[in-house]
Design an enzyme around this catalytic site. Structure first.
Site, mmCIF file in Angstrom:
data_model
loop_
_atom_site.group_PDB
_atom_site.id
_atom_site.type_symbol
_atom_site.label_atom_id
_atom_site.label_comp_id
_atom_site.label_asym_id
_atom_site.label_seq_id
_atom_site.Cartn_x
_atom_site.Cartn_y
_atom_site.Cartn_z
ATOM 1 N N ASP A 25 0.842 -1.202 0.000
ATOM 2 C CA ASP A 25 0.000 0.000 0.000
ATOM 3 C C ASP A 25 0.872 1.245 0.000
ATOM 4 O O ASP A 25 1.823 1.343 0.797
ATOM 5 C CB ASP A 25 -0.882 0.039 1.251
ATOM 6 C CG ASP A 25 -2.098 -0.854 1.150
ATOM 7 O OD1 ASP A 25 -2.256 -1.534 0.121
ATOM 8 O OD2 ASP A 25 -2.892 -0.882 2.111
ATOM 9 N N LYS A 82 -7.996 0.794 -5.082
ATOM 10 C CA LYS A 82 -9.185 0.247 -4.433
ATOM 11 C C LYS A 82 -10.456 0.991 -4.837
ATOM 12 O O LYS A 82 -10.433 2.209 -5.045
ATOM 13 C CB LYS A 82 -9.041 0.326 -2.906
ATOM 14 C CG LYS A 82 -7.956 -0.574 -2.316
ATOM 15 C CD LYS A 82 -7.933 -0.448 -0.800
ATOM 16 C CE LYS A 82 -6.804 -1.255 -0.180
ATOM 17 N NZ LYS A 82 -7.018 -2.709 -0.294
ATOM 18 N N GLY A 154 -5.282 -2.757 8.958
ATOM 19 C CA GLY A 154 -4.997 -1.593 9.785
ATOM 20 C C GLY A 154 -4.760 -1.891 11.247
ATOM 21 O O GLY A 154 -4.679 -0.974 12.062
ATOM 22 N N ARG A 166 -6.267 -20.332 6.898
ATOM 23 C CA ARG A 166 -6.489 -21.709 7.368
ATOM 24 C C ARG A 166 -7.891 -22.191 7.000
ATOM 25 O O ARG A 166 -8.072 -23.345 6.597
ATOM 26 C CB ARG A 166 -6.286 -21.794 8.883
ATOM 27 C CG ARG A 166 -4.825 -21.761 9.324
ATOM 28 C CD ARG A 166 -4.688 -22.230 10.770
ATOM 29 N NE ARG A 166 -3.320 -22.190 11.251
ATOM 30 C CZ ARG A 166 -2.396 -23.111 11.007
ATOM 31 N NH1 ARG A 166 -2.697 -24.165 10.255
ATOM 32 N NH2 ARG A 166 -1.173 -23.000 11.499
ATOM 33 N N GLY A 236 -0.188 -3.562 4.061
ATOM 34 C CA GLY A 236 -0.826 -2.252 4.052
ATOM 35 C C GLY A 236 -0.113 -1.261 4.936
ATOM 36 O O GLY A 236 0.910 -0.680 4.584
ATOM 37 N N SER A 237 -0.631 -1.118 6.160
ATOM 38 C CA SER A 237 -0.090 -0.134 7.094
ATOM 39 C C SER A 237 1.258 -0.556 7.665
ATOM 40 O O SER A 237 2.007 0.274 8.177
ATOM 41 C CB SER A 237 -1.087 0.075 8.240
ATOM 42 O OG SER A 237 -2.402 0.221 7.746
#
Length: 295
Positions: A25, A82, A154, A166, A236-237
């Site tokens: 990201d 996105k 996040g 899983r 992402g973050s």
């Protein structure tokens, strides 16, 4: 033989080319350049990383086209962006901009609580999140060329990504043992087309690549997801909310490549600085969970 762009086969093939890689990201051109230098196979252009979306609240929408174009101009690797669940006009805009992939994402505020986007209508390939086999196959039936675990974006907490990976892998293994006579009933239970259920049983995996996403913050997290069967990871973050993004980005790329070598993992995990502050998912209320968006 002539190959037509935009077919499911072509779109799935484009996603296959990202297998074994890391998608990061980014919110600006500088971050995109760091990601490319670190070895990312693609970047995800967005207005705010999931941690900021979670912290700031409000309605999260598609990124500004100007920002997306700046990121596209800054790097040579594929650029994803996105859109909100069900918001096909945002998707049309991104396709017009020339992005390489579109992520119909639960991280953004859903636009339609009844329908996801009909992804067959687009030439650009789509990525979608899933928590279980039924959800994954429903998105593929709509035209998704890549699946990713939803995890809990996040949070910097990998537990939900592990749970979802899983779950999907366990259901695929159980499907392989199911008699053919029971597949019609199974397809109905999953809410998925019979032909996709049959194909998944035959392949012993999803018919499209399946990446891990949601809460991956360390090289060890990335390696864990590869061990569990991921074809690659989204981060992402976890990178740009850490103390040393450049070093952590490179370490996570190496962790995906050398996930089966603990000696390399030990070396690359050293002296990375503080990771992003994490959130205990158990303390989030139902309304704070992003993974429950979509169906």
């Amino acid at each position: 033989m002539q190959v037509f762009t935009g077919t499911d086969k072509v779109k799935r093939g484009l996603a296959q080319m990202l297998k074994g890689g890391v998608i990061m990201d980014v919110t600006n051109a500088e971050q995109a350049e760091i990601a490319e230098e670190a070895g990312a196979v693609a970047v995800m252009a967005l207005e705010r990383v999931p941690a900021d979306i979670r912290a700031q609240g409000g309605v999260a929408r598609m990124a500004d086209p100007k920002k997306i174009k700046e990121i596209m101009s800054a790097v040579s690797i594929p650029v994803m962006a996105k859109v909100r669940i069900g918001h096909f006009v945002e998707a049309q805009i991104l396709e017009a901009l020339g992005v390489d992939f579109i992520d119909e994402s639960e991280v953004l505020t859903p636009a339609d609580e009844k329908y996801h986007i009909n992804k067959h209508l687009f030439k650009v390939p789509f990525v979608c999140g899933a928590r279980d086999l039924g959800e994954a196959l429903r998105r593929i039936a709509e035209g998704a060329a890549m699946i990713r675990t939803k995890g809990e974006a996040g949070t910097g907490n990998v537990v939900e990504a592990v749970r979802h990976m899983r779950q999907i892998m366990d259901e695929i293994r159980a499907l392989a043992l199911l008699p053919d006579e029971e597949l019609v009933a199974k397809a109905k239970e999953l809410g998925a087309p019979l032909e996709l259920v049959i194909e998944t049983k035959k392949l012993g995996r999803l018919p499209v690549v399946n990446f891990a996403a949601g809460g991956i913050a360390t090289p060890a997290d990335a390696a864990l997801m590869m061990h569990l069967g991921a074809d690659g990871v989204f981060v992402g973050s976890g990178i740009f909310k850490s103390k040393d993004p450049r070093k952590r980005a490179r370490a996570i790329v190496l962790a995906v490549t050398y996930y089966d070598d603990p000696y390399v993992l030990a070396e690359i995990s050293e002296d990375l600085g503080e990771p992003m502050p994490g959130i205990d998912v158990r303390k989030l209320s139902e309304t704070e969970l992003l993974q429950v968006r979509g169906w």
